[in-house]
Design a protein around this motif. Structure first.
Motif, mmCIF file in Angstrom:
data_model
loop_
_atom_site.group_PDB
_atom_site.id
_atom_site.type_symbol
_atom_site.label_atom_id
_atom_site.label_comp_id
_atom_site.label_asym_id
_atom_site.label_seq_id
_atom_site.Cartn_x
_atom_site.Cartn_y
_atom_site.Cartn_z
ATOM 1 N N ALA A 154 0.869 -1.169 0.000
ATOM 2 C CA ALA A 154 0.000 0.000 0.000
ATOM 3 C C ALA A 154 0.907 1.220 0.000
ATOM 4 C CB ALA A 154 -0.911 -0.006 1.216
ATOM 5 N N GLN A 155 0.706 2.096 -0.949
ATOM 6 C CA GLN A 155 1.521 3.304 -1.090
ATOM 7 C C GLN A 155 3.003 2.955 -1.117
ATOM 8 O OE1 GLN A 155 0.096 5.701 2.150
ATOM 9 N NE2 GLN A 155 -1.787 6.215 1.060
ATOM 10 N N ASN A 156 3.346 1.937 -1.893
ATOM 11 C CA ASN A 156 4.726 1.479 -2.108
ATOM 12 C C ASN A 156 5.420 0.971 -0.846
ATOM 13 O OD1 ASN A 156 4.647 1.953 -4.886
ATOM 14 N ND2 ASN A 156 5.121 4.119 -4.553
ATOM 15 N N LYS A 157 4.651 0.616 0.170
ATOM 16 C CA LYS A 157 5.224 0.049 1.390
ATOM 17 C C LYS A 157 4.546 -1.288 1.666
ATOM 18 C CE LYS A 157 6.332 4.416 3.583
ATOM 19 N NZ LYS A 157 6.158 5.281 4.748
ATOM 20 N N GLU A 158 5.355 -2.242 2.162
ATOM 21 C CA GLU A 158 4.783 -3.531 2.513
ATOM 22 C C GLU A 158 3.781 -3.348 3.647
ATOM 23 O OE1 GLU A 158 6.068 -8.106 3.369
ATOM 24 O OE2 GLU A 158 7.517 -6.545 3.821
ATOM 25 N N LYS A 159 2.655 -4.043 3.527
ATOM 26 C CA LYS A 159 1.598 -3.934 4.528
ATOM 27 C C LYS A 159 1.146 -5.340 4.915
ATOM 28 C CE LYS A 159 -2.968 -1.890 5.228
ATOM 29 N NZ LYS A 159 -4.010 -1.041 4.626
ATOM 30 N N VAL A 160 0.984 -5.569 6.220
ATOM 31 C CA VAL A 160 0.491 -6.838 6.745
ATOM 32 C C VAL A 160 -0.603 -6.517 7.753
ATOM 33 C CG1 VAL A 160 1.053 -8.930 8.029
ATOM 34 C CG2 VAL A 160 2.730 -7.955 6.452
ATOM 35 N N VAL A 161 -1.758 -7.165 7.602
ATOM 36 C CA VAL A 161 -2.875 -6.991 8.521
ATOM 37 C C VAL A 161 -3.292 -8.380 8.996
ATOM 38 C CG1 VAL A 161 -5.262 -6.213 8.779
ATOM 39 C CG2 VAL A 161 -3.667 -4.902 7.361
ATOM 40 N N GLU A 162 -3.472 -8.530 10.310
ATOM 41 C CA GLU A 162 -3.872 -9.811 10.894
ATOM 42 C C GLU A 162 -5.093 -9.612 11.778
ATOM 43 O OE1 GLU A 162 -0.182 -10.721 12.881
ATOM 44 O OE2 GLU A 162 0.416 -12.036 11.230
ATOM 45 N N TYR A 163 -6.003 -10.586 11.764
ATOM 46 C CA TYR A 163 -7.168 -10.576 12.632
ATOM 47 C C TYR A 163 -7.754 -11.986 12.711
ATOM 48 C CZ TYR A 163 -9.289 -10.007 8.046
ATOM 49 O OH TYR A 163 -9.616 -10.156 6.722
ATOM 50 N N ARG A 164 -8.743 -12.168 13.596
ATOM 51 C CA ARG A 164 -9.395 -13.467 13.796
ATOM 52 C C ARG A 164 -10.872 -13.365 13.490
ATOM 53 N NH1 ARG A 164 -7.492 -17.228 18.501
ATOM 54 N NH2 ARG A 164 -5.294 -17.341 17.978
ATOM 55 N N ALA A 165 -11.386 -14.364 12.795
ATOM 56 C CA ALA A 165 -12.810 -14.492 12.546
ATOM 57 C C ALA A 165 -13.321 -15.647 13.408
ATOM 58 C CB ALA A 165 -13.071 -14.771 11.079
ATOM 59 N N THR A 166 -14.451 -15.437 14.072
ATOM 60 C CA THR A 166 -15.000 -16.461 14.958
ATOM 61 C C THR A 166 -16.303 -16.995 14.367
ATOM 62 O OG1 THR A 166 -14.052 -15.317 16.862
ATOM 63 C CG2 THR A 166 -15.815 -16.914 17.307
ATOM 64 N N LYS A 167 -16.408 -18.313 14.334
ATOM 65 C CA LYS A 167 -17.623 -18.950 13.828
ATOM 66 C C LYS A 167 -18.708 -18.795 14.877
ATOM 67 C CE LYS A 167 -18.699 -22.874 11.020
ATOM 68 N NZ LYS A 167 -18.154 -24.075 10.410
ATOM 69 N N ILE A 168 -19.917 -18.399 14.434
ATOM 70 C CA ILE A 168 -21.002 -18.162 15.376
ATOM 71 C C ILE A 168 -22.144 -19.151 15.212
ATOM 72 C CG2 ILE A 168 -20.459 -15.749 15.788
ATOM 73 C CD1 ILE A 168 -22.618 -14.979 13.764
ATOM 74 N N ASN A 169 -21.971 -20.194 14.428
ATOM 75 C CA ASN A 169 -22.988 -21.256 14.353
ATOM 76 C C ASN A 169 -22.354 -22.593 14.128
ATOM 77 O OD1 ASN A 169 -22.317 -21.158 11.584
ATOM 78 N ND2 ASN A 169 -24.415 -21.578 11.011
#
Length: 169
Positions: A154-169
């Protein structure tokens, strides 16, 4: 600053109400992906951010090789829908592909990511023609959590995004 998860990568995971992940090993053979099971994708998932709102996603199995999903990002008070999208996963013998169609996007076409790795409960999808994310990794944790890592530039810079998704059923 408002947290709004990346539209494309969340689209693989999570319908929020305002009021079985697989545990086996899947190995990706570059010429035959039929041995990989995507049963873990079925269901409803949520990513909650304390400040901005909720991302909710639901996936259903259409047939042995196809899944369809719908995703929404809602404000914390559930009054505004910030984004909505339709997704599909197409699992063929020689290729597995994720498609994302974001409502009101300027491109008016689906974005495509191809499975490049599917083993030990880690699935990597790539689109080298995108800046961010160009790589999305999904790690299945037990029966109810998916760890997501987005990578790209993003904008010529390395970008890393981390998060968790939780199952609700």
């Amino acid at each position: 600053m408002r947290f709004i998860p990346n539209i494309i990568s969340l689209g693989f995971l999570f319908l929020i109400s305002c009021s079985g992940a697989g545990t086996g090993s899947d190995n990706l053979n570059t010429t035959d992906t039929t041995a990989i099971s995507f049963k873990w994708i079925e269901g409803k998932y949520i990513v909650v951010h304390d400040l901005s709102g909720f991302y909710y996603e639901e996936w259903i199995k259409v047939d042995n090789n196809n899944y369809e999903g719908t995703g929404f990002f809602l404000t914390r008070d559930c009054i505004d829908t910030i984004l909505s999208m339709k997704m599909r996963l197409m699992h063929e013998k020689d290729k597995t592909t994720l498609f994302y169609d974001v409502k009101d996007s300027t491109k008016n076409k689906e974005t495509e990511f191809t499975l490049t790795k599917g083993e030990n409960n880690i699935y990597v999808f790539e689109n080298p023609f995108r800046d961010f994310p160009s790589i999305m990794q999904y790690k299945i944790i037990g029966d109810s959590v998916i760890e997501v890592t987005e990578r790209g530039f993003a904008q010529n810079k390395e970008k890393v995004v981390e998060y968790r998704a939780t199952k609700i059923n």
